[in-house]
Motif scaffolding. Structure first.
Motif, PDB file in Angstrom:
ATOM      1  N   ASP A  63       0.822  -1.004  -0.017  1.00 16.39           N
ATOM      2  CA  ASP A  63       0.181  -0.175  -0.049  1.00 16.39           C
ATOM      3  C   ASP A  63       0.693   1.317  -0.004  1.00 16.39           C
ATOM      4  N   ILE A  64       0.608   2.222  -0.934  1.00 10.68           N
ATOM      5  CA  ILE A  64       1.096   3.343  -0.708  1.00 10.68           C
ATOM      6  C   ILE A  64       1.003   4.266   0.285  1.00 10.68           C
ATOM      7  N   ASN A  65       1.765   4.671   1.258  1.00 17.81           N
ATOM      8  CA  ASN A  65       1.637   5.434   2.412  1.00 17.81           C
ATOM      9  C   ASN A  65       2.396   6.541   2.626  1.00 17.81           C
ATOM     10  N   ALA A  66       2.799   7.249   1.516  1.00 18.49           N
ATOM     11  CA  ALA A  66       3.597   8.435   1.609  1.00 18.49           C
ATOM     12  C   ALA A  66       2.896   9.636   0.875  1.00 18.49           C
ATOM     13  N   THR A  67       3.663  10.778   1.281  1.00 23.80           N
ATOM     14  CA  THR A  67       3.333  12.162   0.760  1.00 23.80           C
ATOM     15  C   THR A  67       3.954  12.476  -0.369  1.00 23.80           C
ATOM     16  N   PHE A  68       3.648  12.581  -1.686  1.00 24.81           N
ATOM     17  CA  PHE A  68       4.439  12.871  -2.793  1.00 24.81           C
ATOM     18  C   PHE A  68       4.767  14.186  -2.933  1.00 24.81           C
TER      19      PHE A  68
END
Length: 133
Positions: A63-68
């Motif tokens: 799961d993508i769990n970052a702030t871009f």
């Protein structure tokens, strides 16, 4: 009446011109941008938000769990990025993450880009090494 039509046409033109804008820069995660890690940013920061997280956890997360963020070199700052529904995150990770010359197209409000689409940089040209070491 003619002035009113010209005014309305200018208002429509002005609002559509500002509705979508383009910004070009280096696409990475906020964690890496805060630490000045750009080309050296690890891909694991996309999935768990910080570097070295897979050493701490037992299972692999997808799961993508970052702030871009998009770091714009000419302005000396970065913009938070919110990808809209039409963008496939797999393509972003494959083509644009941790790369320079990424163009995001969308609305810009208060240091946030609501990206409706993106343009990845072209792949590097093939080169042939001639010579001897």
């Amino acid at each position: 009446m003619k002035k009113l039509l010209i005014f309305l046409a200018m208002v429509v033109l002005f609002t559509t011109a500002h509705a979508t804008q383009e910004k070009e820069g280096f696409l990475t995660t906020k964690w890496c941008a805060d630490r000045g890690l750009f080309a050296d940013c690890r891909l694991e920061t996309v999935f768990c938000g910080y570097e070295g997280c897979f050493k701490d956890e037992k299972e692999f997360k997808t799961d993508i769990n970052a702030t871009f963020v998009l770091n714009v070199h000419s302005e000396g700052k970065y913009y938070l990025v919110e990808f809209q529904e039409g963008i496939e995150m797999g393509e972003v990770l494959k083509q644009a993450i941790n790369k320079n010359e990424v163009t995001l197209i969308g609305e810009i409000n208060n240091n946030t880009i609501k990206a409706q689409s993106f343009k990845a940089p072209p792949p590097p040209k093939k080169s042939f090494f001639k010579g001897c070491l």
